[in-house]
Design a protein around this motif. Structure first.
Motif, PDB file in Angstrom:
ATOM      1  N   GLU A 386     -16.653  23.194 -15.875  1.00  0.00           N
ATOM      2  CA  GLU A 386     -16.568  24.530 -15.270  1.00  0.00           C
ATOM      3  C   GLU A 386     -16.613  24.487 -13.751  1.00  0.00           C
ATOM      4  OE1 GLU A 386     -19.165  22.966 -16.246  1.00  0.00           O
ATOM      5  OE2 GLU A 386     -21.064  23.997 -15.973  1.00  0.00           O
ATOM      6  N   ASP A 402     -19.135  24.319  -7.358  1.00  0.00           N
ATOM      7  CA  ASP A 402     -20.178  23.293  -7.440  1.00  0.00           C
ATOM      8  C   ASP A 402     -21.140  23.480  -6.270  1.00  0.00           C
ATOM      9  OD1 ASP A 402     -21.705  21.053  -7.422  1.00  0.00           O
ATOM     10  OD2 ASP A 402     -20.054  19.619  -7.252  1.00  0.00           O
ATOM     11  N   SER A 403     -22.337  23.966  -6.569  1.00  0.00           N
ATOM     12  CA  SER A 403     -23.297  24.100  -5.462  1.00  0.00           C
ATOM     13  C   SER A 403     -24.228  22.907  -5.378  1.00  0.00           C
ATOM     14  CB  SER A 403     -24.107  25.394  -5.573  1.00  0.00           C
ATOM     15  OG  SER A 403     -24.248  25.820  -6.873  1.00  0.00           O
ATOM     16  N   ASN A 404     -24.360  22.160  -6.459  1.00  0.00           N
ATOM     17  CA  ASN A 404     -25.391  21.116  -6.476  1.00  0.00           C
ATOM     18  C   ASN A 404     -25.119  19.970  -5.507  1.00  0.00           C
ATOM     19  OD1 ASN A 404     -26.671  22.519  -8.401  1.00  0.00           O
ATOM     20  ND2 ASN A 404     -26.173  21.167 -10.108  1.00  0.00           N
ATOM     21  N   GLY A 450     -26.166  17.873 -14.254  1.00  0.00           N
ATOM     22  CA  GLY A 450     -25.447  18.451 -15.392  1.00  0.00           C
ATOM     23  C   GLY A 450     -25.273  17.436 -16.508  1.00  0.00           C
ATOM     24  N   GLY A 451     -24.999  17.999 -17.690  1.00  0.00           N
ATOM     25  CA  GLY A 451     -24.635  17.135 -18.814  1.00  0.00           C
ATOM     26  C   GLY A 451     -25.777  16.348 -19.446  1.00  0.00           C
ATOM     27  N   GLY A 504     -28.236  20.564 -14.691  1.00  0.00           N
ATOM     28  CA  GLY A 504     -27.220  21.148 -13.812  1.00  0.00           C
ATOM     29  C   GLY A 504     -27.624  22.439 -13.144  1.00  0.00           C
ATOM     30  N   ASN A 505     -28.565  23.179 -13.732  1.00  0.00           N
ATOM     31  CA  ASN A 505     -28.944  24.432 -13.081  1.00  0.00           C
ATOM     32  C   ASN A 505     -29.414  24.126 -11.672  1.00  0.00           C
ATOM     33  OD1 ASN A 505     -28.593  26.943 -14.366  1.00  0.00           O
ATOM     34  ND2 ASN A 505     -29.962  26.227 -16.001  1.00  0.00           N
TER      35      ASN A 505
HETATM   36  P1  AMP Z   1     -25.762  21.626 -17.726  1.00  0.00           P
HETATM   37  O1  AMP Z   1     -26.983  20.976 -17.178  1.00  0.00           O
HETATM   38  O2  AMP Z   1     -24.532  20.810 -17.521  1.00  0.00           O
HETATM   39  O3  AMP Z   1     -25.969  22.057 -19.143  1.00  0.00           O
HETATM   40  O4  AMP Z   1     -25.563  22.952 -16.871  1.00  0.00           O
HETATM   41  C1  AMP Z   1     -26.547  23.964 -16.875  1.00  0.00           C
HETATM   42  C2  AMP Z   1     -26.082  25.146 -16.048  1.00  0.00           C
HETATM   43  O5  AMP Z   1     -25.954  24.744 -14.697  1.00  0.00           O
HETATM   44  C3  AMP Z   1     -24.733  25.683 -16.446  1.00  0.00           C
HETATM   45  O6  AMP Z   1     -24.795  27.088 -16.326  1.00  0.00           O
HETATM   46  C4  AMP Z   1     -23.794  25.095 -15.441  1.00  0.00           C
HETATM   47  O7  AMP Z   1     -22.646  25.866 -15.243  1.00  0.00           O
HETATM   48  C5  AMP Z   1     -24.655  25.045 -14.203  1.00  0.00           C
HETATM   49  N1  AMP Z   1     -24.237  23.948 -13.328  1.00  0.00           N
HETATM   50  C6  AMP Z   1     -24.046  22.666 -13.693  1.00  0.00           C
HETATM   51  N2  AMP Z   1     -23.672  21.912 -12.659  1.00  0.00           N
HETATM   52  C7  AMP Z   1     -23.616  22.747 -11.594  1.00  0.00           C
HETATM   53  C8  AMP Z   1     -23.257  22.571 -10.230  1.00  0.00           C
HETATM   54  N3  AMP Z   1     -22.910  21.365  -9.780  1.00  0.00           N
HETATM   55  N4  AMP Z   1     -23.303  23.630  -9.414  1.00  0.00           N
HETATM   56  C9  AMP Z   1     -23.671  24.850  -9.894  1.00  0.00           C
HETATM   57  N5  AMP Z   1     -24.023  25.078 -11.167  1.00  0.00           N
HETATM   58  C10 AMP Z   1     -23.987  24.054 -12.021  1.00  0.00           C
END
Ligand code: AMP
Ligand code: MG
Length: 618
Positions: A386, A402-404, A450-451, A504-505
């Protein structure tokens, strides 16, 4: 990806009798074969410009990627499909219809009589086809090869383009192309509970500390301007005294103290930076500025405020005599050689964390580079289908920026660590494995976000284990935010690689980067990576979570002697990055228990100092 397609048959006669429509179904058959997963809508409309226009607009506003019309492109008075299309599109793509015409002309000169138009409205590609079934079938074969690519380009999506491009890059950079061993086809068989035990924070810290001990300390010489935050590897000794000559501390007159108060002849004027070999005798003085060298024979400076002008040259350009009003002491207002830093003084001890003042001092003492303990190389990578680059102009449907990555780069930088950027990896085992394989040779510590949760696209742990033989030291920690935080190591090209896979949050990524990554990096060069703690008083009631929580807070300093007051930065939801903006501390809130569900305002809690503390009065 082509997800939604509309086929519009434009024909008065087919509108009256749908069974007459042969071209619409021909397009439908072709499209459903080429894009079996796409949603395909079909309608039949009469040759009415307003109706055609209305339907085109309706589909364009409904996130349809591609609209194919058939019919109404000829020369008869009722043929208005091109006019309706032109009224809707913002950009024409004339080569599509040119290509169709060229191909059709090979079969019949009648092709000259088609006025078909192709163009784009927002994110929708619209193509007019002629009305006859034969012509439609011929023309669709002409354009079929460019449809997907055109739609990707229109969406600025470049999912396919990007992945082709990324793949080319990865193939180029990573000659050992790897196919992931992770099979994601059997989604129903995925575990519904995490197989990783939930560790307490203290256990997670101990594991990180123990594993990071394998990091081999080495020393590097770096330019002092890059040394802020670095840890000094060896004692640094002053090789030169500071100041290197007796220097005046004031603007005034260099004198002989034995002369006491009284009138002096002004023998010379010496500015800072001037080399002057005047030797003063009794009853003489020299005008000096702050930082100027004392003339020979002088042993004190009398500030200008303690003197009176007695005689000047007729043009007032030279002072000839002054009176010293207060008898000076020997050494008064003189910085002797080595007053600030004697030769041989210790400028920095082993283990010192270099700050700006130390850099100034080292520069003053003639050091251009110093030995520091090398920090591990760090790489940052985001994962998620996403995610888009923050720089991309248009946000695609269901995507976020991507803010992270940029945040973690800044956070590391704020704490004195550089890192390389390894981009966004997609939630696909082979692409993720390729991205990791691309990152690992360039880094010691890989920080991914993330992931790592329980979704069927949370592939980091399986990819690390199956494709890199990684050891997962922990995969769940009792903390809020950051429960699925993962720490792993693997051997890659004969070297140990440390991998922090953070949730990822954005708030989880922020907090876990501080508590796990930065703490580990600090630990590699210092005895201990822990952040300093402070006792603070809560400004308001704080409900407790079942997990120990790291709440982001600002501090305010009461005028009366009291502990600093801590106020949480609003809703502490892990996606709400506003709760971390301007945070000075992470409050270490205990987990809720049967007897304790909230901490009342005024309660003292411990706070980790992870940000800047500004003096904000209550
Ligand atoms: P995840 O840890 O991949 O399950 O992601 C958890 C939440 O964090 C989801 O709502 C993602 O869309 C959001 N997220 C994951 N990576 C990023 C990122 N690099 N920047 C902003 N939001 C993210
Ligand atoms: Mg994800």
């Amino acid at each position: 990806m082509v997800k939604a397609i509309a086929i519009i048959t434009v024909s008065d006669s087919c509108f009256k009798d749908n069974s007459k429509d042969k071209s619409g179904p021909a397009l439908f058959d072709f499209i459903t074969e080429k894009y079996p997963e796409a949603n395909v809508h079909t309608i039949i409309v009469p040759d009415e410009k307003e109706i055609i226009e209305r339907e085109l607009k309706y589909f364009c506003n409904s996130n349809i990627d591609l609209i194919l019309t058939t019919g109404g492109t000829g020369l008869s008075p009722r043929d208005v499909t091109p006019e309706a299309t032109r009224a809707v599109i913002q950009k024409e793509v004339p080569a599509i219809t040119t290509a169709m015409t060229i191909e059709s002309l090979k079969k019949t000169p009648m092709a000259m009589l088609s006025r078909a138009v192709a163009g784009i409205k927002d994110r929708t590609l619209i193509i007019n086809f002629p009305g006859s079934e034969k012509a439609v079938t011929e023309c669709i074969h002409v354009v079929k090869g460019v449809l997907s690519h055109a739609i990707s380009l229109i969406n600025n999506e470049l999912v396919e383009v990007r992945s082709i491009h990324d793949k080319m890059q990865v193939d180029h950079l990573c000659p050992h192309k790897m196919n992931s061993k992770v099979d994601i086809s059997k989604v129903a068989l995925r575990p519904r509970e995490s197989p990783y035990p939930m560790l307490e924070m203290s256990e997670a810290f101990n594991i990180v500390d123990a594993v990071m001990l394998q990091w081999e300390e080495c020393i590097e010489n770096i330019p002092i301007e890059n040394a802020v935050g670095k840890v000094v590897a060896q004692e640094i000794i002053a090789k030169e005294p500071m100041p290197p000559f007796p220097a005046s501390v004031k603007d005034g007159y260099a004198c002989l103290s034995l002369d006491g108060a009284g009138v002096r002849k002004v023998r010379a004027a010496i500015s800072a930076g001037e080399n002057n070999f005047t030797r003063l005798g009794p009853g003489e003085c020299a005008r000096v500025n702050t930082g100027a060298p004392l003339p020979l024979g002088a042993d004190c400076v009398v500030q200008v405020e303690d003197t009176k002008l007695i005689k000047a040259s007729s043009d007032n350009q030279t002072e000839l005599e002054i009176e010293v009003l207060v008898a000076p002491q020997a050494h008064q207002d003189v910085r002797a050689i080595g007053f600030d830093i004697p030769i041989g003084a210790i400028l920095a001890e082993k283990g010192d964390v270099i700050d700006a003042a130390q850099i100034g001092m080292l520069a003053g003492a003639g050091y251009q580079s110093i030995p520091v303990i090398a920090v591990p190389k760090v790489a940052i990578m985001s994962t998620g289908n996403e995610l888009q680059e923050p720089s991309e102009k248009i946000l695609r449907p269901s995507h976020i920026r991507d803010s992270n990555r940029i945040m973690l780069k800044a956070l590391l930088k704020e704490h004195g660590y550089d890192c390389i950027d390894c981009g966004i990896a997609r939630d696909d085992p082979t692409e993720l494995a390729a991205a990791i394989a691309h990152a690992l040779p360039r880094t010691d510590v890989l920080v991914c976000t993330g992931g790592v949760s329980m979704g069927d696209r949370d592939l980091l742990k399986p990819v690390l284990i199956n494709d890199f033989g990684a050891t997962i030291h922990f995969g769940r920690v009792r903390m809020k935010p950051g429960k699925p935080s993962t720490f792993a190591t693997c051997q890659y090209e004969g070297k140990i690689k440390y991998i922090f896979a953070l949730p990822g949050n954005p708030v989880s990524a922020y907090v876990c980067c501080l508590l796990l990554v930065l703490r580990a990096l600090r630990g590699c060069t210092r005895h201990c990576g822990d952040f300093a703690r402070l006792s603070v008083r809560l400004s308001h009631d704080v409900p407790l979570d079942a997990r120990p929580e790291y709440a982001r807070a600002v501090l305010r300093f009461p005028a009366a002697p009291d502990l600093p007051h801590a106020a949480l930065l609003g809703n502490q939801c892990s996606s709400r990055l506003l709760s971390a903006c301007g945070a000075s501390v992470l409050l270490e809130l205990p987990p809720a228990s049967d007897s304790l569900k909230q901490l009342d305002a005024g309660t003292t809690v411990s706070a980790l100092i992870t940000g800047r503390i500004d003096l904000t009065r209550l």
